[in-house]
Motif scaffolding. Structure first.
Motif, PDB file in Angstrom:
ATOM      1  N   MET A  24       0.835  -1.190   0.000  1.00 26.87           N
ATOM      2  CA  MET A  24       0.000   0.000   0.000  1.00 26.87           C
ATOM      3  C   MET A  24       0.874   1.245   0.000  1.00 26.87           C
ATOM      4  N   GLN A  25       0.428   2.243  -0.674  1.00 26.20           N
ATOM      5  CA  GLN A  25       1.162   3.492  -0.692  1.00 26.20           C
ATOM      6  C   GLN A  25       0.877   4.266   0.590  1.00 26.20           C
ATOM      7  N   GLN A  26       1.888   4.872   1.126  1.00 28.72           N
ATOM      8  CA  GLN A  26       1.746   5.640   2.362  1.00 28.72           C
ATOM      9  C   GLN A  26       1.032   6.961   2.086  1.00 28.72           C
TER      10      GLN A  26
END
Length: 87
Positions: free
Chosen positions: A1-3
């Motif tokens: 997941m992208q932060q």
């Protein structure tokens, strides 16, 4: 997941004012209003109009549809004849 792309998933209280019922769950809703819960912690609160405590289906106060009466009324009105004219 992208932060930093996903909303914060945190504990939130949902409150049904009509039934005087509230429950603690988790949500991503961004709410400013807060409430002090039974455990002494302060949580964001979302007021809802209907919950399982006040909805007629769950409380057993739902209306039942008289389907038998509707069928009888249809047969009285149209004679109960099928598409080929026989009963």
């Amino acid at each position: 997941m992208q932060q930093d792309k996903h909303p914060e998933y945190r504990p939130v209280v949902f409150r049904d004012r009509a039934a005087g019922y509230a429950f603690l769950t988790r949500s991503t809703a961004n709410i400013e209003q807060t409430i002090e819960w039974d455990d002494g912690e302060t949580y964001p609160v979302i007021d809802v109009e209907i919950s399982s405590e006040s909805h007629p289906f769950y409380t057993g106060k739902a209306r039942t549809v008289d389907t038998e009466g509707r069928v009888a009324r249809f047969e009285r009105r149209y004679g109960g004849a099928g598409p080929d004219g026989t009963a």
